[in-house]
Design a protein around this motif. Sequence first.
Motif, PDB file in Angstrom:
ATOM      1  N   LEU A 304       0.825  -1.198   0.000  1.00 18.94           N
ATOM      2  CA  LEU A 304       0.000   0.000   0.000  1.00 18.94           C
ATOM      3  C   LEU A 304       0.865   1.255   0.000  1.00 18.94           C
ATOM      4  N   THR A 305       0.390   2.286  -0.700  1.00 19.43           N
ATOM      5  CA  THR A 305       1.117   3.551  -0.777  1.00 19.43           C
ATOM      6  C   THR A 305       0.169   4.708  -0.505  1.00 19.43           C
ATOM      7  N   ALA A 306       0.700   5.765   0.112  1.00 16.66           N
ATOM      8  CA  ALA A 306      -0.118   6.942   0.405  1.00 16.66           C
ATOM      9  C   ALA A 306      -0.469   7.697  -0.865  1.00 16.66           C
ATOM     10  N   VAL A 307       0.429   7.689  -1.843  1.00 13.29           N
ATOM     11  CA  VAL A 307       0.190   8.348  -3.126  1.00 13.29           C
ATOM     12  C   VAL A 307      -0.163   7.271  -4.151  1.00 13.29           C
ATOM     13  N   PRO A 308      -1.237   7.434  -4.901  1.00 12.26           N
ATOM     14  CA  PRO A 308      -1.614   6.402  -5.873  1.00 12.26           C
ATOM     15  C   PRO A 308      -0.489   6.125  -6.869  1.00 12.26           C
ATOM     16  N   ARG A 309      -0.419   4.882  -7.324  1.00  7.44           N
ATOM     17  CA  ARG A 309       0.572   4.556  -8.358  1.00  7.44           C
ATOM     18  C   ARG A 309       0.228   5.192  -9.687  1.00  7.44           C
ATOM     19  N   ILE A 310      -1.049   5.485  -9.901  1.00 11.56           N
ATOM     20  CA  ILE A 310      -1.488   6.102 -11.152  1.00 11.56           C
ATOM     21  C   ILE A 310      -2.168   7.423 -10.812  1.00 11.56           C
ATOM     22  N   THR A 311      -1.616   8.508 -11.356  1.00 16.96           N
ATOM     23  CA  THR A 311      -2.148   9.841 -11.081  1.00 16.96           C
ATOM     24  C   THR A 311      -2.290  10.609 -12.383  1.00 16.96           C
ATOM     25  N   PRO A 312      -3.132  11.637 -12.381  1.00 18.60           N
ATOM     26  CA  PRO A 312      -3.253  12.457 -13.595  1.00 18.60           C
ATOM     27  C   PRO A 312      -1.969  13.252 -13.820  1.00 18.60           C
ATOM     28  N   ASN A 313      -1.683  13.559 -15.061  1.00 15.96           N
ATOM     29  CA  ASN A 313      -0.649  14.552 -15.356  1.00 15.96           C
ATOM     30  C   ASN A 313      -1.035  15.304 -16.609  1.00 15.96           C
ATOM     31  N   GLU A 314      -0.192  16.222 -17.023  1.00 14.64           N
ATOM     32  CA  GLU A 314      -0.553  17.107 -18.120  1.00 14.64           C
ATOM     33  C   GLU A 314      -0.372  16.479 -19.488  1.00 14.64           C
ATOM     34  N   HIS A 315       0.264  15.290 -19.546  1.00 11.40           N
ATOM     35  CA  HIS A 315       0.584  14.725 -20.848  1.00 11.40           C
ATOM     36  C   HIS A 315      -0.413  13.660 -21.290  1.00 11.40           C
TER      37      HIS A 315
END
Length: 322
Positions: A304-315
Amino acid sequence: MSAPDTVINRPHPLLLDALTEAGFDATGARFTLMRSGTDSLPFAATTRDGDELVIKVRRAGSRSRYPTAVWASARMREAGIPAARVLWHSREACVEVRCPGQAIEAEPPQPQDLDAAVRAGEVLRRLHTIEVSSFGQLDGQGVGQHSTIQGWFLALPDRRAPSLGGLHLPGLLNRARFVLEAGADRLPVTAPKLLHGDWVGRHLFTDGHHITGVVDLESARGGDPLAELAGWSLREPAPMTEALLAGYFDGPLPAESLLPLVLFRLRIAVSLLHVHVAFDDQDMVRLRAAQIQADLDDLDHGHLTAVPRITPNEHSAGHRRP
């Protein structure tokens, strides 16, 4: 970046009426259509006397939640949070004072945006000191829909969802539902706190040093603060989530909070996916499906991670973290 705002040359009579009802002279007022929300069409308004306002008009078929915004704004401002001040509202429209500064929505985030996210974490921690009586969406008296955290957590969207271009969404959502139902009893026993309900960068304003405005309060609810952190992390780039968490906590995320955080993240991603399906936003459907899949896999393997493995970005629709 968001699309440029659109100047309105012939304002709808409802905009002029809302200004008048709020006590302003509508003669010669200038209106600009802002980035639209799910339930409202917002317009920036500048009166002939120089008053800077925001007028929101309810979309056809949506619920009127302006009384919730009025109640939440008052509670937040009492706690020293710079929430948008509601001057007048009806079922169809709402008039607010326009917050100073600029929204936190640079793509990709710059150092000043990360600093603003840290400040946002500090403001959010203050917001979460406000206790409410119940869980879920709040009404105009600050009363939620659920008496228990489990009732709120398991108020899941309808099971039905179409398959999409190779994605078997019903199977994915059934798997997620099973995990959420099994995990509901693992949530912490906590009194409900006031949550903004849509805490993302575009709803926070900064002057480069402080958070100067918190807007879009119609989604205010009672709940566990970890749900607010989870919602931000699904919709902001990873560095922005790391910055928010740094401002919110005095140190690292407490170990006992990690599993509930991931469960809330999964729960919110499921809800967001259904919204994107309803609006036929296929790119966002794919992003949410990928986020759900990643968290289900991580829960299976205990990674488990506090920050998702998949996040939005600008690209692209999503970015996979190692």
